[in-house]
Design a protein around this motif. Structure first.
Motif, PDB file in Angstrom:
ATOM      1  N   UNK A  19       0.788  -1.213   0.000  1.00 55.20           N
ATOM      2  CA  UNK A  19       0.000   0.000   0.000  1.00 55.20           C
ATOM      3  C   UNK A  19       0.825   1.270   0.000  1.00 55.20           C
ATOM      4  N   UNK A  20       2.126   1.182  -0.186  1.00 56.38           N
ATOM      5  CA  UNK A  20       2.995   2.352  -0.155  1.00 56.38           C
ATOM      6  C   UNK A  20       2.683   3.273  -1.327  1.00 56.38           C
ATOM      7  N   UNK A  21       2.541   4.537  -1.042  1.00 55.08           N
ATOM      8  CA  UNK A  21       2.266   5.538  -2.079  1.00 55.08           C
ATOM      9  C   UNK A  21       3.495   5.709  -2.973  1.00 55.08           C
ATOM     10  N   UNK A  79       0.185  15.630  -4.002  1.00 57.83           N
ATOM     11  CA  UNK A  79       1.203  14.982  -3.186  1.00 57.83           C
ATOM     12  C   UNK A  79       0.707  15.020  -1.750  1.00 57.83           C
ATOM     13  N   UNK A  80       0.681  13.864  -1.134  1.00 57.72           N
ATOM     14  CA  UNK A  80       0.129  13.739   0.210  1.00 57.72           C
ATOM     15  C   UNK A  80       1.222  13.924   1.250  1.00 57.72           C
ATOM     16  N   UNK A  89       0.864   5.771   5.461  1.00 58.29           N
ATOM     17  CA  UNK A  89       1.207   5.061   4.230  1.00 58.29           C
ATOM     18  C   UNK A  89       0.711   5.807   2.992  1.00 58.29           C
ATOM     19  N   UNK A  90      -0.204   6.755   3.162  1.00 57.42           N
ATOM     20  CA  UNK A  90      -0.697   7.536   2.032  1.00 57.42           C
ATOM     21  C   UNK A  90       0.274   8.630   1.599  1.00 57.42           C
TER      22      UNK A  90
END
Length: 171
Positions: A19-21, A79-80, A89-90
């Motif tokens: 789930x890594x962005x 970009x989060x 993780x986002x």
């Protein structure tokens, strides 16, 4: 029952690593490539899932009254940063550093920048006083946003009026 529970927990653990962005660099590279192919600028919006003003900015950009203008002129990407603990993780690795590089580290979110197709900085959401207009809402903020759009696009009077009207509703 225990083996089934262990299997489920193992699968959840294995999937959590996927789930890594994407990295900020890869997001920007893709956006700039798309902008070059479409002869547009890139608008990068630093945001987080919990940020109400970030959601207002997205709603404003996607409003049918102004969306055609923004779609014609920009590749808009996000970009989060600054996520809450259970959503780290986002975050896009490297986004905090870019936010700092472009003057947004102390400004809060949303913080946006406009880049040319090669990734060169053209404008930021910091007005001449160094204050982040974020999601423009007040007359002063909308005026600055319009100045940036005039500088970076060929906005016409009808589009200008639509942008002013839409963003003024954010207040």
């Amino acid at each position: 029952m225990k083996p089934f529970l262990i299997y489920i927990l193992t699968m959840l653990f294995m999937m959590s690593g996927k789930g890594q962005a994407p990295t900020a660099d890869s997001v920007l590279k893709e956006a700039c490539s798309k902008a070059a192919n479409q002869q547009k600028k890139v608008m990068v919006i630093f945001h987080a899932s919990w940020c109400g003003w970030c959601q207002k900015m997205d709603a404003s950009l996607n409003d049918p009254s102004v969306k055609p203008f923004f779609d014609k002129n920009f590749v808009i990407t996000h970009l989060t940063i600054d996520e809450v603990k259970n959503k780290k993780q986002l975050e896009n690795p490297g986004a905090e550093e870019l936010n700092k590089k472009w003057g947004g580290a102390e400004e809060g979110i949303p913080f946006w920048v406009i880049l040319d197709k090669d990734g060169a900085l053209l404008a930021t959401s910091n007005d001449p006083l160094g204050e982040n207009v974020g999601c423009p809402a007040t007359a002063k903020e909308v005026q600055y946003f319009v100045q940036v759009l005039k500088k970076t696009t060929s906005i016409n009077s009808q589009q200008l009026a639509a942008v002013i009207k839409r963003f003024s509703r954010n207040e």
